[in-house]
Design an enzyme around this catalytic site. Structure first.
Site, short mmCIF file in Angstrom:
data_model
loop_
_atom_site.label_atom_id
_atom_site.label_comp_id
_atom_site.label_asym_id
_atom_site.label_seq_id
_atom_site.Cartn_x
_atom_site.Cartn_y
_atom_site.Cartn_z
N ARG A 40 0.78 -1.01 -0.35
CA ARG A 40 -0.16 -0.24 0.00
C ARG A 40 1.20 1.86 -0.37
NH1 ARG A 40 -5.05 -2.18 3.92
NH2 ARG A 40 -6.40 -2.50 2.16
N LYS A 211 -22.42 -15.67 0.23
CA LYS A 211 -24.04 -14.98 0.62
C LYS A 211 -24.90 -14.26 -0.11
CE LYS A 211 -23.79 -15.17 6.06
NZ LYS A 211 -23.68 -14.41 6.94
N GLY A 364 -11.96 -7.17 -2.49
CA GLY A 364 -12.65 -8.34 -1.29
C GLY A 364 -11.75 -10.14 -2.13
N GLY A 387 -14.93 -2.30 1.41
CA GLY A 387 -16.64 -2.25 1.36
C GLY A 387 -16.49 -0.61 0.77
#
Ligand code: AMP
Length: 407
Positions: A40, A211, A364, A387
């Site tokens: 990063r 999910k 993700g 997110g």
């Protein structure tokens, strides 16, 4: 509306506040805390170097880890990060072990053109005298105003926190004349924003993962925007159940069956579901498996899409000009159930090259999957924010991006 970027700013002699994502893993070696992985920091270098090369005085800050107690503060100092930054840019970096106060203000005043200062973890403002006050995370207006007062202009290059309204992004932006996107932020806006707002067509979305409940808003939003929406992974079995197919012991969300039914009815052939599965008798790489075509028998669970689904999905992707992918097609962490995810990744690499398609991986687990599969550099864009990319694809407004000035 196009956003201001760092290249639009006049930086010479300016105090440039830079919100970066230096939320890196740390490790302890011989009693010294060090950066365990500097990806990063390396990723932020183009923006930082641009500022330094144009005579800006860089005041750099980031959050690091979760700060919930005074004890966390002892473990989560930015000092080793500042050190690693100095090594990477091969010039001295002044580290200030504070997030506010006289020492910081004096260090800012002493900065010369092309010099760098890093101050302490912004989330240290979340805990005061042992109490969780969340001044950073709840965007305390006084804190954003204070940080803004340290600089002349603000560059936000931290996409990973763009879906949150924090003092170190929206708070500063509300109190400074100009806020611009850094290169990383600009790239995320260009690719994710471009796909959702103005895609070259056909635009195909692929949604997978565990999910339905985590991805339902993405599916709903992308059904409005895309020409086809492919659904794979564990969530597909709730859709299968909604169509009355037996699913054995596969992942299943009973409270989402009605919604799945409604989406199937509304979307018609825009929604593309798997037609077969790799069914396993246990959640393990040495499970006994078979290819299930007409539902899954009792005692078995679907852990990957089957060969016919791979062919079907490839045929949908074949002429795509824009593809957004979020979530694996199966339990790709186990080699036995990674074929579906791998095949989709390879197809994306192919359409990127052959159709000149724009292919975007939306953060993700799918980011981890394409990295594990070694195809990350063959796709157009791999989003870094988990997110934040989810919320972008859900069509939500991201406070960190809204706060960037329009061109
Ligand atoms: P997500 O974070 O929602 O993208 O979900 C990613 C996780 O879903 C990965 O860890 C996969 O192993 C898991 N997953 C994908 N397909 C299945 C499946 N058919 N059954 C169980 N887990 C799955």
């Amino acid at each position: 509306m196009a956003k201001l970027t760092l290249e639009d700013l006049d930086l010479k002699g300016k105090k440039v506040l830079m919100r970066v994502d230096f939320n890196v893993p740390l490790k302890e070696e011989n009693g010294e805390v060090e950066v365990a992985n500097d990806n990063r920091i390396v990723a932020a270098l183009p923006s930082i170097k641009y500022v330094l090369n144009h005579g800006g005085r860089a005041i750099i800050f980031s959050h690091l880890g979760r700060v919930k107690s005074e004890d966390d503060k002892k473990k989560l100092s930015m000092k080793p990060v500042a050190q690693r930054l100095a090594d990477l840019i091969q010039q001295p970096v002044t580290f200030v072990p504070a997030i506010e106060g006289k020492e910081l203000e004096e260090a800012v005043d002493n900065l010369g053109d092309g010099q760098v200062l890093v101050f302490e973890n912004t989330r240290f403002a979340d805990v005061q005298n042992g109490e969780e006050v969340k001044r950073e995370s709840k965007n305390d207006p006084a804190l954003g105003k204070y940080w803004a007062s340290l600089g002349d202009v603000f560059i936000n290059d931290a996409f990973g926190t763009a879906h949150r309204s924090h003092a170190s992004n929206a708070g500063i932006a509300a109190n400074i004349a100009q806020t611009a996107a850094g290169y990383l932020m600009e790239k995320e806006i260009k690719f994710l924003g471009g796909a959702v707002e103005n895609p070259k067509r056909p635009f195909v979305a692929i949604i997978g993962g565990a999910k339905v409940s985590d991805k339902i808003e993405i599916i709903q939003n992308l059904l409005k925007k895309a020409d086809k929406v492919i659904v794979g992974g564990g969530m597909a079995y709730t859709f299968d159940a909604a169509m009355g197919k037996p699913i054995g012991d596969s992942l299943y969300e009973a409270d989402k069956v009605d919604l799945a039914k409604q989406l199937i009815d509304e979307a018609g052939d825009k929604l593309v579901l798997p037609v077969d599965a790799v069914a396993a008798d246990k959640f393990s790489n040495d499970a006994d498996t078979y290819i299930a075509e007409d539902g899954i028998k009792d005692g078995y669970m679907g852990l990957d899409i089957g060969p016919k689904s791979i062919e079907l999905f490839k045929s949908v992707l074949n002429d795509a000009k824009t593809v957004v992918w979020n979530g694996p097609m199966g339990v790709f962490e186990m080699p036995k159930f990674a074929k579906g995810t791998l095949a989709i990744g390879e197809e994306l690499a192919k359409v990127t090259k052959e159709n000149d398609a724009t292919t975007i991986v939306g953060g993700g687990d799918s980011t981890a999957a394409v990295q594990q599969l070694g195809i990350a550099d063959q796709l157009s864009h791999i989003s870094t924010g988990g997110g934040a990319s989810l919320e972008y694809l859900e069509g939500k407004e991201l406070p960190g991006i809204s706060a960037i000035s329009d061109k």
